[in-house]
Design an enzyme around this catalytic site. Structure first.
Site, PDB file in Angstrom:
ATOM      1  N   GLY A  67       0.811  -1.212   0.000  1.00  0.00           N
ATOM      2  CA  GLY A  67       0.000   0.000   0.000  1.00  0.00           C
ATOM      3  C   GLY A  67       0.841   1.258   0.000  1.00  0.00           C
ATOM      4  O   GLY A  67       2.006   1.245  -0.412  1.00  0.00           O
ATOM      5  N   ASP A 177      11.084  -3.548  15.014  1.00  0.00           N
ATOM      6  CA  ASP A 177      11.659  -3.067  13.749  1.00  0.00           C
ATOM      7  C   ASP A 177      12.055  -1.596  13.879  1.00  0.00           C
ATOM      8  O   ASP A 177      11.726  -0.771  13.026  1.00  0.00           O
ATOM      9  CB  ASP A 177      10.675  -3.266  12.595  1.00  0.00           C
ATOM     10  CG  ASP A 177      11.356  -3.125  11.227  1.00  0.00           C
ATOM     11  OD1 ASP A 177      12.578  -3.378  11.144  1.00  0.00           O
ATOM     12  OD2 ASP A 177      10.673  -2.770  10.246  1.00  0.00           O
ATOM     13  N   LYS A 179      14.277   1.461  13.454  1.00  0.00           N
ATOM     14  CA  LYS A 179      15.305   1.898  12.505  1.00  0.00           C
ATOM     15  C   LYS A 179      15.010   3.341  12.138  1.00  0.00           C
ATOM     16  O   LYS A 179      13.880   3.832  12.355  1.00  0.00           O
ATOM     17  CB  LYS A 179      15.311   1.006  11.259  1.00  0.00           C
ATOM     18  CG  LYS A 179      13.963   0.917  10.535  1.00  0.00           C
ATOM     19  CD  LYS A 179      14.022  -0.100   9.397  1.00  0.00           C
ATOM     20  CE  LYS A 179      12.674  -0.233   8.702  1.00  0.00           C
ATOM     21  NZ  LYS A 179      12.712  -1.236   7.626  1.00  0.00           N
ATOM     22  N   ASN A 182      11.784   4.407  10.488  1.00  0.00           N
ATOM     23  CA  ASN A 182      10.553   4.312  11.271  1.00  0.00           C
ATOM     24  C   ASN A 182      10.497   5.333  12.402  1.00  0.00           C
ATOM     25  O   ASN A 182       9.749   5.168  13.366  1.00  0.00           O
ATOM     26  CB  ASN A 182      10.393   2.898  11.848  1.00  0.00           C
ATOM     27  CG  ASN A 182       9.962   1.906  10.787  1.00  0.00           C
ATOM     28  OD1 ASN A 182       9.454   2.291   9.739  1.00  0.00           O
ATOM     29  ND2 ASN A 182      10.176   0.621  11.035  1.00  0.00           N
ATOM     30  N   ASP A 198       5.190   2.886  12.487  1.00  0.00           N
ATOM     31  CA  ASP A 198       5.173   1.543  11.903  1.00  0.00           C
ATOM     32  C   ASP A 198       5.262   0.451  12.965  1.00  0.00           C
ATOM     33  O   ASP A 198       6.298  -0.181  13.176  1.00  0.00           O
ATOM     34  CB  ASP A 198       6.290   1.372  10.873  1.00  0.00           C
ATOM     35  CG  ASP A 198       6.005   0.179   9.945  1.00  0.00           C
ATOM     36  OD1 ASP A 198       5.069  -0.588  10.252  1.00  0.00           O
ATOM     37  OD2 ASP A 198       6.707   0.019   8.935  1.00  0.00           O
ATOM     38  N   THR A 217      14.914  -5.796  10.300  1.00  0.00           N
ATOM     39  CA  THR A 217      15.671  -5.320   9.145  1.00  0.00           C
ATOM     40  C   THR A 217      17.143  -5.658   9.384  1.00  0.00           C
ATOM     41  O   THR A 217      17.656  -5.396  10.478  1.00  0.00           O
ATOM     42  CB  THR A 217      15.476  -3.796   8.982  1.00  0.00           C
ATOM     43  OG1 THR A 217      14.074  -3.524   8.853  1.00  0.00           O
ATOM     44  CG2 THR A 217      16.206  -3.275   7.752  1.00  0.00           C
ATOM     45  N   ASN A 372      10.944   8.793  36.438  1.00  0.00           N
ATOM     46  CA  ASN A 372      11.396   7.447  36.055  1.00  0.00           C
ATOM     47  C   ASN A 372      11.254   7.176  34.548  1.00  0.00           C
ATOM     48  O   ASN A 372      11.487   6.061  34.083  1.00  0.00           O
ATOM     49  CB  ASN A 372      10.666   6.368  36.866  1.00  0.00           C
ATOM     50  CG  ASN A 372       9.184   6.263  36.501  1.00  0.00           C
ATOM     51  OD1 ASN A 372       8.671   7.043  35.703  1.00  0.00           O
ATOM     52  ND2 ASN A 372       8.504   5.302  37.095  1.00  0.00           N
ATOM     53  N   SER A 447     -27.261  18.250  10.533  1.00  0.00           N
ATOM     54  CA  SER A 447     -28.641  18.703  10.751  1.00  0.00           C
ATOM     55  C   SER A 447     -28.728  19.906  11.686  1.00  0.00           C
ATOM     56  O   SER A 447     -29.775  20.530  11.801  1.00  0.00           O
ATOM     57  CB  SER A 447     -29.463  17.551  11.353  1.00  0.00           C
ATOM     58  OG  SER A 447     -28.969  17.226  12.646  1.00  0.00           O
TER      59      SER A 447
END
Length: 506
Positions: A67, A177, A179, A182, A198, A217, A372, A447
């Site tokens: 996509g 993932d 990286k 992202n 992501d 990756t 913290n 409305s």
């Protein structure tokens, strides 16, 4: 928002587990007292064409295997957002399940350094995930542009990433993932916030069970992931690789192809020998070594990294002046919502219509109290904040009162959105323009009034709510008893947050 090409990733193994994700549809709300709107319950899931509500803009911001990501404009409010569009025909069943898992996880996450989800649509051909729009580009592009960062900028960058990761891990979510592709900049402005995106490979995990899906990756994948037996510390390895790249401009494990890179990852040996490391401090190198420790049981946690002396010193701590802190705490102390619909609508305004600038001012105060770094405010942290500012004889009692009012999901701590809702400037957020925008979003058929069915649609994420509760919510505000809410009634309800005696004002 991320739309990475899955060919850059390794994906195989089991299907993601839904063990730790929340299912609001199972919640039964049979009294109005139980109707407590949170950030996650505002995320709407809709079936049908997204074009009814949004105009999708060209060209795409990014494309992936299944996509693309586009800008979109909300027709009723003219607000610009991002939408990830996934083709059902081109997407295998496993990826479709992963997408739904991503939505469920994003709904739960409430952190300033994590992309915010607004809506999830699907029609016969596509899935659509609508999120906040980040306009500053990827961290990856910034690295290419600047070659490497100085230590202060690197530490500031890593602190934001690690705060998001620590929050996820404290909530038993692993990203898997991480990286530079992202991680997005919220805007092009100096000091713009970073957002982790992501979450398609993320998982709500059981801390007592090792994960065994091999995904990620090649440059950033942890050696134990390649062995298919790992825990959340795989994210720390990925962050260590990012830290290494930020400081020298090249990865610690390189090769001519994926196989070569992963073989070097398995060995886990790297060096600081190149001339790029000549001017880098020992503190930075020491932290990298602790994050790229091959044995995950000896590797630092996200919390440990945030407490590292180099990271704390190099990134600097934003000092919040006392007047700003006092103003925020005063606002929280005086926050009271008289009616449940007023409270729910206020949370909606904060999540959907508050500007980034308004939220970012409050973020600094939130982070100064969040000692913290877990992305939430515990009772003890609030008590310490009150002690700094007020000479209150019993701050514990005051904080307990605040938690009763502000802690909508009754978690015993204050989430980021709850903090913003309680501390944001109410006069500014309840401007004429914003009230009109909010009413437009509630009045979905245009409305001029809001009906019980439109309330159901707006707060569908609340789960299984008895019809009598919807009637009670409407009746709280329906002063003339006509079974619907006019703009005048809506406006008066909300302005009482500023002035409780505002009834009857126009």
């Amino acid at each position: 928002m991320g739309c990475t090409n899955s060919q850059d990733k390794l994906v195989n193994g089991e299907q993601p587990s839904k063990k730790n994700t929340k299912d609001n549809s199972a919640v039964h709300i049979d009294t109005i007292e139980k109707f407590n709107v949170t950030s996650s319950s505002l995320v709407q899931e809709k079936y049908g064409k997204i074009s009814k509500d949004y105009q999708l803009l060209n060209p795409p911001l990014g494309k992936g295997a299944f996509g693309e990501v586009r800008k979109c404009v909300h027709k009723a409010t003219n607000l610009t957002r991002a939408v990830k569009i996934i083709s059902k025909a081109q997407t295998p069943k496993a990826e479709q399940d992963r997408l739904k898992q991503e939505v469920e996880i994003l709904k739960q996450l409430d952190h300033p350094n994590i992309i915010k989800i607004y809506e999830f649509y699907q029609d016969q051909k596509y899935f659509y995930i609508v999120t906040e729009l980040c306009t500053g580009g990827e961290l990856f592009d910034k690295i290419i542009e600047e070659r490497s960062f100085d230590e202060r900028k690197t530490a500031e960058t890593m602190r934001q990433i690690l705060q998001a990761v620590n929050y996820c891990h404290k909530n038993n979510i692993v990203h898997r993932d991480l990286k530079p592709e992202n991680i997005l900049y919220e805007s092009n402005k100096p000091g713009a916030l970073l957002k982790v995106v992501d979450f398609g490979t993320s998982l709500a995990y059981d801390p007592n069970v090792k994960m065994n899906q091999k995904l990620g990756t090649p440059y950033y994948i942890a050696p134990e992931v390649l062995s298919k037996k790992y825990d959340e510390k795989c994210d720390i390895w990925s962050c260590g690789v990012i830290l290494y790249i930020l400081l020298c401009g090249s990865p610690p494990f390189n090769g001519e192809n994926d196989e070569q890179i992963m073989n070097r990852v398995k060995i886990g040996k790297f060096s600081f020998d190149s001339e790029d490391w000549a001017g880098i401090s020992d503190g930075a190198k020491s932290l990298i070594a602790k994050m790229l420790e091959k044995d995950p049981t000896k590797r630092l946690s996200a919390q440990d990294v945030l407490n590292d002396p180099w990271l704390k010193q190099a990134s600097g701590i934003d000092v919040v002046d006392k007047p700003t802190l006092k103003r925020a705490l005063n606002n929280m102390q005086t926050f009271r919502a008289g009616k449940k619909l007023q409270e729910a609508t206020w949370m909606y305004l904060v999540n959907y219509l508050a500007s980034k600038e308004e939220k970012n001012e409050l973020l600094k105060v939130f982070q100064s109290l969040d000692t913290n770094n877990d992305g939430k405010l515990q009772r003890e942290e609030l008590i310490q904040g009150y002690k700094k500012i007020f000479n209150h004889p019993n701050p514990q009692e005051e904080v307990d009162k605040i938690l009763t009012v502000v802690d909508k999901n009754q978690s015993g701590e204050i989430d980021y959105s709850e903090w913003v809702a309680a501390t944001i400037n109410r006069e500014n957020l309840l401007s004429k323009q914003r009230l009109e925008l909010a009413f437009k979003m509630f009045d979905q058929d245009g409305s001029g009034t809001v009906t019980k069915d439109e309330l159901k649609q707006m707060f569908q994420g609340m789960g299984n709510v008895d019809d009598k509760v919807w009637k009670q919510l409407l009746n709280e505000v329906d002063d003339n008893g006509d079974g619907q809410i006019s703009y005048k009634e809506f406006k008066e309800m909300m302005l009482k947050l500023i002035d409780p005696s505002a009834a009857g004002s126009s």
